[in-house]
Design a protein around this motif. Structure first.
Motif, PDB file in Angstrom:
ATOM      1  N   ALA A 144     -16.159   7.483   4.700  1.00 14.67           N
ATOM      2  CA  ALA A 144     -14.849   6.958   5.084  1.00 14.67           C
ATOM      3  C   ALA A 144     -13.943   6.736   3.881  1.00 14.67           C
ATOM      4  O   ALA A 144     -12.719   6.783   4.002  1.00 14.67           O
ATOM      5  CB  ALA A 144     -15.014   5.660   5.858  1.00 14.67           C
ATOM      6  N   PHE A 145     -14.523   6.535   2.712  1.00 17.44           N
ATOM      7  CA  PHE A 145     -13.716   6.283   1.520  1.00 17.44           C
ATOM      8  C   PHE A 145     -12.919   7.502   1.076  1.00 17.44           C
ATOM      9  O   PHE A 145     -12.032   7.382   0.242  1.00 17.44           O
ATOM     10  CB  PHE A 145     -14.605   5.766   0.378  1.00 17.44           C
ATOM     11  N   SER A 146     -13.214   8.661   1.631  1.00 19.37           N
ATOM     12  CA  SER A 146     -12.459   9.860   1.286  1.00 19.37           C
ATOM     13  C   SER A 146     -11.308  10.109   2.255  1.00 19.37           C
ATOM     14  O   SER A 146     -10.551  11.063   2.082  1.00 19.37           O
ATOM     15  CB  SER A 146     -13.390  11.079   1.281  1.00 19.37           C
ATOM     16  N   LEU A 147     -11.166   9.273   3.266  1.00 25.30           N
ATOM     17  CA  LEU A 147     -10.173   9.484   4.312  1.00 25.30           C
ATOM     18  C   LEU A 147      -8.878   8.729   4.029  1.00 25.30           C
ATOM     19  O   LEU A 147      -8.884   7.737   3.290  1.00 25.30           O
ATOM     20  CB  LEU A 147     -10.748   9.028   5.659  1.00 25.30           C
ATOM     21  N   PRO A 148      -7.779   9.176   4.652  1.00 28.11           N
ATOM     22  CA  PRO A 148      -6.539   8.398   4.562  1.00 28.11           C
ATOM     23  C   PRO A 148      -6.743   7.005   5.177  1.00 28.11           C
ATOM     24  O   PRO A 148      -7.648   6.804   5.976  1.00 28.11           O
ATOM     25  CB  PRO A 148      -5.533   9.204   5.395  1.00 28.11           C
ATOM     26  N   THR A 149      -5.879   6.071   4.829  1.00 32.01           N
ATOM     27  CA  THR A 149      -6.055   4.667   5.201  1.00 32.01           C
ATOM     28  C   THR A 149      -6.276   4.452   6.698  1.00 32.01           C
ATOM     29  O   THR A 149      -7.175   3.707   7.087  1.00 32.01           O
ATOM     30  CB  THR A 149      -4.840   3.835   4.736  1.00 32.01           C
ATOM     31  N   SER A 150      -5.480   5.089   7.547  1.00 36.03           N
ATOM     32  CA  SER A 150      -5.632   4.859   8.983  1.00 36.03           C
ATOM     33  C   SER A 150      -7.002   5.335   9.482  1.00 36.03           C
ATOM     34  O   SER A 150      -7.643   4.666  10.293  1.00 36.03           O
ATOM     35  CB  SER A 150      -4.521   5.549   9.764  1.00 36.03           C
ATOM     36  N   TRP A 151      -7.448   6.481   9.010  1.00 38.19           N
ATOM     37  CA  TRP A 151      -8.770   6.985   9.402  1.00 38.19           C
ATOM     38  C   TRP A 151      -9.882   6.196   8.730  1.00 38.19           C
ATOM     39  O   TRP A 151     -10.945   6.000   9.304  1.00 38.19           O
ATOM     40  CB  TRP A 151      -8.902   8.472   9.070  1.00 38.19           C
ATOM     41  N   PHE A 152      -9.633   5.750   7.511  1.00 34.47           N
ATOM     42  CA  PHE A 152     -10.612   4.931   6.803  1.00 34.47           C
ATOM     43  C   PHE A 152     -10.965   3.698   7.625  1.00 34.47           C
ATOM     44  O   PHE A 152     -12.136   3.406   7.867  1.00 34.47           O
ATOM     45  CB  PHE A 152     -10.052   4.527   5.425  1.00 34.47           C
ATOM     46  N   ILE A 153      -9.946   2.984   8.077  1.00 39.71           N
ATOM     47  CA  ILE A 153     -10.161   1.768   8.860  1.00 39.71           C
ATOM     48  C   ILE A 153     -10.872   2.089  10.172  1.00 39.71           C
ATOM     49  O   ILE A 153     -11.797   1.387  10.574  1.00 39.71           O
ATOM     50  CB  ILE A 153      -8.817   1.043   9.106  1.00 39.71           C
TER      51      ILE A 153
END
Length: 157
Positions: free
Chosen positions: A53-62
């Motif tokens: 998840a740390f590689s994803l944009p903020t909205s997808w990260f959350i």
């Protein structure tokens, strides 16, 4: 002390039969206390998904972090229903030690993987650490489960 067999005192043969029955019953109960393999696979996928998840944009990260946390929590609630046992591997000494080793290793691996990914921007670092975390979680959780069942069965290795 009387037993249910014609109110006769127990003989060594009947006592041996009773002990054999109890051992068999204990082994059966211990085997049923083990969580199934798919449970450990989903648990491992949650850990790997959390790191990825740390590689994803903020909205997808959350979204992915929350989904991994919710699924991991649901698995924790499902365990007693799947195993029909209220005991947890975290309650037994040998399995707890393995769990703590896994936890410490995952924290170090996760922090190192995310930190290296953050400073380098190389996605392969995060993928490698997530893959290693998935395999490590699967293997160590199986070892933890085996130690739990062994202690639950009353034997030591």
């Amino acid at each position: 002390m009387e037993n249910s067999r014609n109110h006769q005192p127990p003989t060594s043969d009947s006592a041996a039969e009773d002990l054999a029955f109890l051992r068999t019953d204990g082994a059966r109960a211990a085997a049923s206390a083990a969580a199934p393999l798919w449970y450990h696979i989903l648990q491992s996928a949650c850990v790997a998904g959390f790191l990825l998840a740390f590689s994803l944009p903020t909205s997808w990260f959350i979204t992915v972090i929350c989904a991994a946390a919710v699924l991991y929590t649901v698995l924790g609630f499902l365990r007693p229903r799947l195993t029909h046992v209220q005991a947890s591997p975290w309650e037994r000494g040998a399995s707890r030690r393995i769990g703590l080793q896994l936890l410490a290793t995952l924290i170090c691996l996760g922090v190192a993987g995310v930190w290296l990914y953050t400073i380098s921007g190389q996605l392969w670092i995060l993928i490698a650490s997530a893959t290693l975390a998935l395999v490590l979680t699967l293997v160590m959780s199986q070892r933890m489960e085996k130690a739990f069942i062994t202690s639950y069965n009353g034997t030591r290795r």
